[in-house]
Design a protein around this motif. Structure first.
Motif, PDB file in Angstrom:
ATOM      1  N   LEU A  28      12.466   1.040  -2.404  1.00  9.79           N
ATOM      2  CA  LEU A  28      11.569  -0.099  -2.211  1.00  9.79           C
ATOM      3  C   LEU A  28      11.149  -0.281  -0.746  1.00  9.79           C
ATOM      4  CD1 LEU A  28      12.888  -2.883  -4.624  1.00  9.79           C
ATOM      5  CD2 LEU A  28      10.750  -1.586  -4.770  1.00  9.79           C
ATOM      6  N   PRO A  29      12.050  -0.082   0.237  1.00  9.63           N
ATOM      7  CA  PRO A  29      11.610  -0.217   1.634  1.00  9.63           C
ATOM      8  C   PRO A  29      10.474   0.743   1.991  1.00  9.63           C
ATOM      9  CG  PRO A  29      13.998  -0.264   1.513  1.00  9.63           C
ATOM     10  CD  PRO A  29      13.514   0.123   0.152  1.00  9.63           C
ATOM     11  N   LEU A  30      10.460   1.912   1.360  1.00  7.02           N
ATOM     12  CA  LEU A  30       9.388   2.872   1.614  1.00  7.02           C
ATOM     13  C   LEU A  30       8.061   2.338   1.086  1.00  7.02           C
ATOM     14  CD1 LEU A  30       8.550   5.666   2.617  1.00  7.02           C
ATOM     15  CD2 LEU A  30       9.158   6.577   0.363  1.00  7.02           C
ATOM     16  N   ALA A  31       8.081   1.763  -0.110  1.00  5.39           N
ATOM     17  CA  ALA A  31       6.862   1.174  -0.672  1.00  5.39           C
ATOM     18  C   ALA A  31       6.387   0.003   0.183  1.00  5.39           C
ATOM     19  CB  ALA A  31       7.113   0.716  -2.108  1.00  5.39           C
ATOM     20  N   ASP A  32       7.337  -0.800   0.669  1.00  4.42           N
ATOM     21  CA  ASP A  32       6.973  -1.932   1.525  1.00  4.42           C
ATOM     22  C   ASP A  32       6.312  -1.443   2.810  1.00  4.42           C
ATOM     23  OD1 ASP A  32       8.264  -3.243  -0.470  1.00  4.42           O
ATOM     24  OD2 ASP A  32       9.927  -3.989   0.746  1.00  4.42           O
ATOM     25  N   HIS A  33       6.819  -0.340   3.341  1.00  7.53           N
ATOM     26  CA  HIS A  33       6.243   0.230   4.565  1.00  7.53           C
ATOM     27  C   HIS A  33       4.806   0.692   4.321  1.00  7.53           C
ATOM     28  CE1 HIS A  33       5.930   2.475   8.308  1.00  7.53           C
ATOM     29  NE2 HIS A  33       5.587   3.543   7.619  1.00  7.53           N
ATOM     30  N   ILE A  34       4.566   1.330   3.186  1.00  9.10           N
ATOM     31  CA  ILE A  34       3.216   1.785   2.846  1.00  9.10           C
ATOM     32  C   ILE A  34       2.274   0.587   2.738  1.00  9.10           C
ATOM     33  CG2 ILE A  34       1.794   2.899   1.084  1.00  9.10           C
ATOM     34  CD1 ILE A  34       3.529   4.861   2.608  1.00  9.10           C
ATOM     35  N   ALA A  48       1.665  -0.673  -4.170  1.00 10.93           N
ATOM     36  CA  ALA A  48       2.505   0.372  -3.579  1.00 10.93           C
ATOM     37  C   ALA A  48       3.774   0.585  -4.404  1.00 10.93           C
ATOM     38  CB  ALA A  48       2.862   0.006  -2.140  1.00 10.93           C
ATOM     39  N   ARG A  49       4.364  -0.495  -4.890  1.00 11.46           N
ATOM     40  CA  ARG A  49       5.576  -0.369  -5.700  1.00 11.46           C
ATOM     41  C   ARG A  49       5.274   0.274  -7.050  1.00 11.46           C
ATOM     42  NH1 ARG A  49       8.983  -6.004  -4.488  1.00 11.46           N
ATOM     43  NH2 ARG A  49       9.567  -5.442  -2.335  1.00 11.46           N
ATOM     44  N   LEU A  50       4.092   0.009  -7.588  1.00 15.89           N
ATOM     45  CA  LEU A  50       3.678   0.692  -8.812  1.00 15.89           C
ATOM     46  C   LEU A  50       3.594   2.195  -8.564  1.00 15.89           C
ATOM     47  CD1 LEU A  50       2.566   0.770 -11.708  1.00 15.89           C
ATOM     48  CD2 LEU A  50       0.291   0.344 -10.752  1.00 15.89           C
ATOM     49  N   GLY A  51       3.043   2.571  -7.398  1.00 15.41           N
ATOM     50  CA  GLY A  51       2.988   3.985  -7.042  1.00 15.41           C
ATOM     51  C   GLY A  51       4.371   4.591  -6.906  1.00 15.41           C
ATOM     52  N   LEU A  52       5.324   3.807  -6.401  1.00 19.47           N
ATOM     53  CA  LEU A  52       6.703   4.280  -6.280  1.00 19.47           C
ATOM     54  C   LEU A  52       7.303   4.569  -7.656  1.00 19.47           C
ATOM     55  CD1 LEU A  52       9.403   4.778  -4.844  1.00 19.47           C
ATOM     56  CD2 LEU A  52       9.794   2.298  -4.921  1.00 19.47           C
ATOM     57  N   VAL A  53       7.122   3.643  -8.584  1.00 21.79           N
ATOM     58  CA  VAL A  53       7.652   3.838  -9.939  1.00 21.79           C
ATOM     59  C   VAL A  53       7.034   5.077 -10.581  1.00 21.79           C
ATOM     60  CG1 VAL A  53       7.769   2.847 -12.258  1.00 21.79           C
ATOM     61  CG2 VAL A  53       8.145   1.387 -10.255  1.00 21.79           C
TER      62      VAL A  53
END
Length: 256
Positions: free
Chosen positions: A39-45, A63-68
Motif C-alpha cells: 500500500l505505501p507504494l500505491a500511496d507514493h504513486i 492507484a490502489r486498484l492498480g496495485l490489486v
C-alpha cells in the motif's frame, strides 16, 4: 519487509501463487497481506500525480486498484521483479483516470493522449531549437499529422469546465471575484499576435517566466486565470507580464 524495502515481496507472492493453485484456505489471507505490504507504494504513486486538479483520495483509490490488479496478474514464474510490473501498472491506471474521467467535454482518446504530451514537447523542442517550435516540428516530434496537432491544441479547452459563479483571485489582494465578472476583460495581447510570430528568435532570449507565460497563453491556449493558478500569481499579474513582454518583443523587433 521494513521501511521502503520490497525485497521479500516475491517470496510472499510465490506463496500466494501456490495457495491459489492448490486451493489452500490461506490464499485470501496471503493476498490481503501482499496488498497491505505494498500500500505505501500505491500511496507514493498517487502523490506523484497530486496537485493536478483532482482529489488526492480519488488518485489514491485508482492507484490502489492498480496495485490489486498487479498482485492478481503477476506471474511469479517468469523470474521478473514485482516492482518492475506493479509500478507501470499503477501509473498506467492513474494516467487512464486522467485521460478518461476528467474531461468536461468528450474528446477522442488519441487526441487526449496527444494533448497530454503536448506541453512537455513544446518545452523540450524550445530548449533544443532555441526558439518556439513550429507546428510541423511539433507534429513530427509527436509523430502525428498537423490536423491532429490542431485538435490536440483545441482539446486543452475541454479538460475542465468552471462555473460562471466560481470565485477566482483578481488583483493580487485576494479580492473575491466571480468568474462571470472576469469575462470580457480586454485581452491586449491579441493585437500583438502577428508580431509575436515574426519575433520567434527573440523569444528564446526571454527570462524563463516570461517565455513560459507566452507559451502557455499562445501555444497551449490557456486562459490568463489558468496561467495565474499554475504560476501562483494573480490574473492581473499575468496580464501585466503579457503586456510588458509582448511590448518588449515588439520594440526589439522594430529596432532590429
Amino acid at each position: 519487509m521494513t521501511g521502503d524495502s520490497y525485497d521479500d515481496i516475491e517470496p510472499l507472492l510465490k506463496q500466494l501463487a501456490v495457495a491459489v493453485e492448490t486451493g489452500a484456505p490461506e490464499r485470501k489471507a496471503l493476498r490481503e497481506e501482499a496488498i497491505d505490504r505494498c500500500l505505501p507504494l500505491a500511496d507514493h504513486i498517487a502523490r506523484k500525480f497530486s496537485g493536478r486538479g483532482e482529489a488526492f483520495e480519488d488518485l489514491l483509490q485508482v492507484a490502489r486498484l492498480g496495485l490489486v490488479q498487479s498482485i492478481d496478474r503477476f506471474d511469479v514464474y517468469r523470474g521478473s521483479r514485482f516492482l518492475s510490473f506493479a509500478v507501470p501498472t499503477m501509473m498506467g491506471e492513474v494516467r487512464r483516470y486522467f485521460r478518461d474521467s476528467t474531461w468536461a467535454v468528450r474528446v477522442p482518446r488519441r487526441i487526449k493522449e496527444t494533448q497530454v504530451r503536448l506541453g512537455v514537447t513544446i518545452e523540450t523542442l524550445a530548449q533544443r531549437l532555441g526558439r518556439m517550435p513550429k507546428a510541423r516540428e511539433l507534429a513530427a516530434e509527436l509523430d502525428v499529422d498537423q490536423g491532429e496537432l490542431t485538435q490536440a491544441l483545441l482539446a486543452a479547452n475541454a479538460y475542465q469546465s468552471a462555473s460562471l459563479e466560481a470565485v477566482c483571485p483578481d488583483d493580487g489582494e485576494n479580492t473575491p471575484l466571480a468568474m462571470l465578472d472576469a469575462l470580457g476583460v480586454d485581452e491586449t495581447g491579441y493585437e500583438y499576435v502577428d508580431q509575436l510570430l515574426a519575433v520567434r528568435p527573440l523569444i528564446a532570449e526571454l527570462p524563463d517566466r516570461e517565455r513560459r507565460v507566452l507559451m502557455m497563453r499562445f501555444f497551449e491556449s490557456m486562459t490568463q486565470n489558468q496561467i495565474a493558478e499554475q504560476l501562483g500569481v494573480s490574473q492581473m499579474q499575468v496580464s501585466r507580464i503579457l503586456s510588458k513582454t509582448l511590448g518588449r518583443l515588439r520594440a526589439e523587433s522594430l529596432a532590429n
